[in-house]
Scaffold this active site. Structure first.
Site, PDB file in Angstrom:
ATOM      1  N   CYS A 125       0.856  -1.149   0.171  1.00 32.37           N
ATOM      2  CA  CYS A 125      -0.237  -0.034  -0.051  1.00 32.37           C
ATOM      3  C   CYS A 125       0.840   1.184  -0.013  1.00 32.37           C
ATOM      4  O   CYS A 125       1.927   1.178   0.610  1.00 32.37           O
ATOM      5  CB  CYS A 125      -0.888   0.072   1.202  1.00 32.37           C
ATOM      6  SG  CYS A 125      -2.017   1.604   1.520  1.00 32.37           S
ATOM      7  N   CYS A 165       1.522   4.302   4.246  1.00 26.70           N
ATOM      8  CA  CYS A 165       2.537   4.460   5.368  1.00 26.70           C
ATOM      9  C   CYS A 165       3.892   3.787   4.831  1.00 26.70           C
ATOM     10  O   CYS A 165       3.979   3.117   3.971  1.00 26.70           O
ATOM     11  CB  CYS A 165       2.080   3.442   6.541  1.00 26.70           C
ATOM     12  SG  CYS A 165       0.535   3.638   7.296  1.00 26.70           S
ATOM     13  N   CYS A 202      -7.582  -0.990   7.850  1.00 31.92           N
ATOM     14  CA  CYS A 202      -6.458  -0.053   7.920  1.00 31.92           C
ATOM     15  C   CYS A 202      -6.384   0.312   9.181  1.00 31.92           C
ATOM     16  O   CYS A 202      -6.927   1.024   9.841  1.00 31.92           O
ATOM     17  CB  CYS A 202      -6.805   1.350   7.207  1.00 31.92           C
ATOM     18  SG  CYS A 202      -5.524   2.471   7.195  1.00 31.92           S
ATOM     19  N   ASP A 244     -11.790  33.430   5.496  1.00 29.10           N
ATOM     20  CA  ASP A 244     -11.739  32.179   4.479  1.00 29.10           C
ATOM     21  C   ASP A 244     -12.586  32.601   3.477  1.00 29.10           C
ATOM     22  O   ASP A 244     -13.686  33.505   3.326  1.00 29.10           O
ATOM     23  CB  ASP A 244     -12.177  30.909   5.325  1.00 29.10           C
ATOM     24  CG  ASP A 244     -11.690  29.863   4.439  1.00 29.10           C
ATOM     25  OD1 ASP A 244     -10.871  29.253   4.896  1.00 29.10           O
ATOM     26  OD2 ASP A 244     -12.605  29.297   3.437  1.00 29.10           O
ATOM     27  N   ASP A 246      -2.812  29.071   8.343  1.00 29.24           N
ATOM     28  CA  ASP A 246      -2.606  27.812   7.971  1.00 29.24           C
ATOM     29  C   ASP A 246      -3.214  27.439   6.703  1.00 29.24           C
ATOM     30  O   ASP A 246      -4.391  27.136   6.413  1.00 29.24           O
ATOM     31  CB  ASP A 246      -3.793  26.981   9.135  1.00 29.24           C
ATOM     32  CG  ASP A 246      -3.700  25.622   8.863  1.00 29.24           C
ATOM     33  OD1 ASP A 246      -2.757  25.197   8.339  1.00 29.24           O
ATOM     34  OD2 ASP A 246      -4.709  24.804   9.721  1.00 29.24           O
ATOM     35  N   CYS A 287       1.209  22.185   6.668  1.00 30.03           N
ATOM     36  CA  CYS A 287       1.140  20.748   6.247  1.00 30.03           C
ATOM     37  C   CYS A 287       2.152  20.268   5.421  1.00 30.03           C
ATOM     38  O   CYS A 287       2.157  19.405   4.915  1.00 30.03           O
ATOM     39  CB  CYS A 287      -0.376  20.412   5.861  1.00 30.03           C
ATOM     40  SG  CYS A 287      -0.832  21.099   4.173  1.00 30.03           S
ATOM     41  N   GLU A 299       3.862  18.033  10.241  1.00 34.66           N
ATOM     42  CA  GLU A 299       3.230  19.229  10.313  1.00 34.66           C
ATOM     43  C   GLU A 299       3.930  20.214  11.109  1.00 34.66           C
ATOM     44  O   GLU A 299       4.874  19.977  11.877  1.00 34.66           O
ATOM     45  CB  GLU A 299       1.708  19.336  11.146  1.00 34.66           C
ATOM     46  CG  GLU A 299       1.138  20.528  10.615  1.00 34.66           C
ATOM     47  CD  GLU A 299      -0.084  20.132   9.718  1.00 34.66           C
ATOM     48  OE1 GLU A 299      -1.076  20.908   9.699  1.00 34.66           O
ATOM     49  OE2 GLU A 299      -0.140  18.943   9.129  1.00 34.66           O
TER      50      GLU A 299
END
Length: 562
Positions: A134, A137, A233, A393, A445, A472, A522
């Site tokens: 997968c 990860c 998962c 926003d 952010d 991020c 992050e």
């Protein structure tokens, strides 16, 4: 000789474009990987007349892994070529399959096959049966402490490679703050399945799509565009796992109703019940319901699969209701650590607030502007330490959710407000008399691509006292912070635009591990404004700004919205 020419051309390409790529980082995985490859190539010595002999595609090679890249892949050097190996660890000797040579940049992508000699760092038994297949990860074979140390290095390299700042301008990166949960932390998963072969042709001819079998339902197989079937998962929460099993059964039963592939939504939602108000049914396990004992409360958790339904999350005692398909951070367990860290650092260090969320009476920072506020997560959780808070926003839907979340948490409407505005014109919507820059902290952010130059120019022109940049993507964060510190040169196509000087210093840098077992980190950067050029006038600072003009000149006030 053709291979040697390609290798030398690749080195020249690196040398020519390094400055440009550093200054204009897009933070993509490819660019980040190339930066690591470039550094390793600088250590490789090719003798004059020596020709590199690269193995054929799909052949097997044995490689000694020297380090992990910032993308999470292992890197090895062999015969003047850098090999990129997923699921490896420094100190491993592995067998890998050659997938593709990039002759221009002198690196080779490979597929992981097996471990010949285990690294001392390879100590963990992966919990997922699909690990190394997968694409989700990368680190289930590595101890968690090692993962955190590696992610600290990712932040350090991001600022070294993409900020264009001297080392003296970048403070030591703090140790990465780990997630309380290393598995079962994701409150949202989106498995998918693909349409059967010939589906487009059938639809084009007006025929109903035929499913000869139930397709694989899951995530992308590493290194391919194929979906692999995944039944569970282990990084998903228990409620999400329950939902995944249920949705897989439903799709199998209803597959003939689908005329194309689909992405499924699995989103955890929580009902909080006080223990003294709970009946016996609250604690009983029911189909599709997960019950957690949270001290004074029970949390009853279910998995929502309708993107338009409302999901509820709790962060400490703050409640957030959002459309299930809307963005909200996917690791609930780490969010209290993030918000507390920002509370402790967003004000001047000598006036840090205590953990009871009350601002120090001596702090001159009284206001907060939350740019890219989304559904109000930072505005709501940080507002108790400010006199007034404004979330901004571009999305009307996000602003509606944020306003509702402020009401749910009983925040006074006269001190916590939200405004819909385009980020490119964000600061023109702010009344500087109500939000004096010298008394205001700005929280940023943005999406993975970071802030564009126009936004940075506005921020520099406004000049808040402090900036908290949450990201991020620490690579685009480093680029943007570099602009805030060193300034921005004028755009060639904008007539009459002058140089904007940098006006900030980096006070602290720290990574937070929102996604254990992956290479993602992050970043939280705290910036303070350099000493202002101003004078004291009856106890009030008159800010002359970077060009000697009052900071509020040229501001456009939109009614009383801000």
């Amino acid at each position: 000789m053709a291979q040697k020419r390609a290798f030398n051309e690749g080195k020249r390409h690196f040398k020519k474009s390094k400055k440009q790529k550093t200054a204009e980082s897009d933070g993509s995985n490819e660019q980040v990987l190339l930066t690591d490859v470039r550094r390793l190539l600088a250590e490789v010595k090719i003798e004059e007349g020596e020709e590199k002999k690269l193995p054929e595609q799909w052949t097997e090679v044995e490689l000694d892994i020297s380090e992990l890249s910032s993308t999470g892949d292992g890197l090895a050097q062999k015969d003047g070529q850098v090999y990129v190996v997923p699921f490896a660890a420094p100190g491993d000797t592995v067998k890998a399959k050659v997938v593709r040579h990039d002759s221009e940049h002198s690196y080779t992508l490979t597929g992981f096959l097996s471990v010949t000699t285990r690294s001392q760092h390879r100590t963990e038994t992966p919990r997922c049966p699909y690990f190394t297949q997968c694409s989700g990860c990368q680190f289930q074979h590595l101890p968690y402490a090692y993962q955190l140390a590696h992610k600290r290095g990712i932040v350090e390299k991001a600022y070294r490679n993409f900020s264009n700042l001297p080392g003296t301008a970048v403070p030591d990166v703090g140790e990465t703050i780990g997630s309380p949960l290393h598995y079962h932390y994701r409150t949202k998963l989106t498995p998918h399945f693909d349409a059967p072969p010939g589906a487009r042709r059938d639809k084009r001819n007006g025929l109903k799509v035929k499913w000869d079998e139930v397709p694989p339902i899951g995530f992308m197989k590493k290194g391919t565009r194929k979906t692999m079937d995944i039944e569970e998962c282990p990084i998903g929460t228990e409620a999400v796992q329950v939902g995944m099993r249920s949705e897989r059964k439903r799709v199998k039963a209803e597959i003939d109703k689908y005329q194309r592939g689909a992405t499924l939504l699995l989103r955890e939602s929580t009902e909080r019940i006080k223990k003294d108000e709970a009946d016996s049914e609250t604690q009983d396990k029911q189909d599709g319901v997960v019950v957690e004992d949270r001290g004074d409360h029970f949390h009853r958790k279910v998995c929502i699969t309708d993107s338009k339904a409302t999901s509820t999350e709790y962060v400490d005692d703050f409640r957030f209701d959002n459309p299930a398909g809307a963005f909200f951070q996917n690791n609930n367990s780490i969010l209290p650590l993030v918000t507390q860290y920002i509370r402790d650092n967003i004000l001047a260090p000598q006036t840090n607030p205590s953990s009871n969320n009350t601002a120090s009476p001596t702090s001159k920072i009284k206001n907060m502007i939350d740019a890219y506020s989304g559904s109000g997560f930072f505005t709501v959780t940080l507002s108790p330490i400010f006199h007034q808070s404004l979330g901004i926003d571009i999305s009307e839907q996000s602003i509606a959710s944020a306003t509702q979340n402020a009401r749910l948490n009983h925040l006074p409407e006269n001190s916590t407000r939200f405004l819909a505005a385009d980020a490119n014109h964000l600061f023109s919507a702010i009344d500087a008399t109500k939000f004096p820059p010298a008394e205001t902290a700005v929280v940023i952010d943005p999406p993975r691509k970071g802030c564009d130059k126009n936004f940075i120019r506005q921020l520099l022109a406004y000049g808040p006292e402090r900036v908290c940049y949450v990201s991020c993507n620490v690579h685009t964060q480093a680029r943007d912070v570099g602009w805030l510190v060193r300034g921005l040169e004028p755009e060639a196509e904008v007539e009459g635009e002058g140089m904007l000087e940098g006006m900030y210093e980096i006070e602290s840098l720290r990574g937070f591990d929102f996604f254990p077992q992956t290479s993602h980190v992050e970043g939280v950067a705290i910036l303070r404004r350099k000493k202002r050029a101003g004078v004291e006038e009856e106890g009030k600072v008159v800010d002359e700004g970077v060009d000697g003009k009052a900071a509020d000149q040229g501001q456009t006030v939109v009614g009383d919205a801000a």
